[in-house]
Design a protein around this motif. Structure first.
Motif, PDB file in Angstrom:
ATOM      1  N   ARG A 194      -5.120   1.371 -16.267  1.00  0.00           N
ATOM      2  CA  ARG A 194      -6.595   1.548 -16.218  1.00  0.00           C
ATOM      3  C   ARG A 194      -7.138   1.036 -14.767  1.00  0.00           C
ATOM      4  N   GLN A 195      -6.489  -0.094 -14.282  1.00  0.00           N
ATOM      5  CA  GLN A 195      -6.883  -0.552 -13.090  1.00  0.00           C
ATOM      6  C   GLN A 195      -6.160   0.142 -12.018  1.00  0.00           C
ATOM      7  N   SER A 196      -5.164   0.620 -12.061  1.00  0.00           N
ATOM      8  CA  SER A 196      -4.385   1.673 -11.237  1.00  0.00           C
ATOM      9  C   SER A 196      -5.135   3.090 -10.715  1.00  0.00           C
ATOM     10  N   LEU A 197      -5.673   3.323 -12.198  1.00  0.00           N
ATOM     11  CA  LEU A 197      -6.430   4.526 -11.858  1.00  0.00           C
ATOM     12  C   LEU A 197      -7.827   4.316 -11.408  1.00  0.00           C
ATOM     13  N   TRP A 235      -0.576   2.971  -7.068  1.00  0.00           N
ATOM     14  CA  TRP A 235       0.291   3.264  -8.252  1.00  0.00           C
ATOM     15  C   TRP A 235      -0.527   4.506  -8.801  1.00  0.00           C
ATOM     16  N   SER A 236      -1.512   4.941  -8.487  1.00  0.00           N
ATOM     17  CA  SER A 236      -2.200   6.219  -9.187  1.00  0.00           C
ATOM     18  C   SER A 236      -1.309   7.549  -9.151  1.00  0.00           C
ATOM     19  N   ASP A 237      -0.553   7.724  -8.314  1.00  0.00           N
ATOM     20  CA  ASP A 237       0.245   8.876  -8.216  1.00  0.00           C
ATOM     21  C   ASP A 237       1.294   8.786  -9.560  1.00  0.00           C
ATOM     22  N   THR A 250       0.751  -1.042   0.073  1.00  0.00           N
ATOM     23  CA  THR A 250       0.009  -0.049  -0.001  1.00  0.00           C
ATOM     24  C   THR A 250       0.690   1.194   0.025  1.00  0.00           C
ATOM     25  N   GLY A 251       2.135   1.110  -0.268  1.00  0.00           N
ATOM     26  CA  GLY A 251       3.065   2.434  -0.262  1.00  0.00           C
ATOM     27  C   GLY A 251       2.815   3.031  -1.470  1.00  0.00           C
ATOM     28  N   HIS A 252       3.534   4.610  -1.629  1.00  0.00           N
ATOM     29  CA  HIS A 252       3.406   5.109  -2.711  1.00  0.00           C
ATOM     30  C   HIS A 252       4.825   4.660  -3.535  1.00  0.00           C
ATOM     31  N   HIS A 253       4.453   4.589  -4.991  1.00  0.00           N
ATOM     32  CA  HIS A 253       5.396   4.270  -5.757  1.00  0.00           C
ATOM     33  C   HIS A 253       5.906   5.476  -6.536  1.00  0.00           C
TER      34      HIS A 253
END
Length: 78
Positions: free
Chosen positions: A54-57, A63-65, A3-6
């Protein structure tokens, strides 16, 4: 589950792309994205890469950032 920021470099690795700074810069320079084109719908992605984006957003995944950052960089070239 992670759940971290990538970072952008990690996103490129996840997409199976060279994630060196030079390679990322070259990718951005050679893959302009017009404003009206959604990142995951760009013709330069494989089916699995597009699905991941698509899934990330859609799920506001961890991964969205990084995906948003990539879209912004490519649209600046488009």
């Amino acid at each position: 589950m992670d759940t971290g920021h990538h970072e952008l470099t990690e996103l490129f690795a996840q997409l199976g792309l060279d994630n060196s700074t030079k390679a990322i810069n070259q990718f951005v320079q050679s893959h302009p994205l017009p404003e009206q084109v959604v990142l995951a719908e760009a013709p330069f992605w494989s089916a699995s890469q597009a699905a991941f984006l698509r899934q990330s957003l859609a799920c506001d995944a961890e991964w969205s950032d990084a995906v948003d950052t990539l879209a912004t960089l490519l649209q600046q070239r488009g």
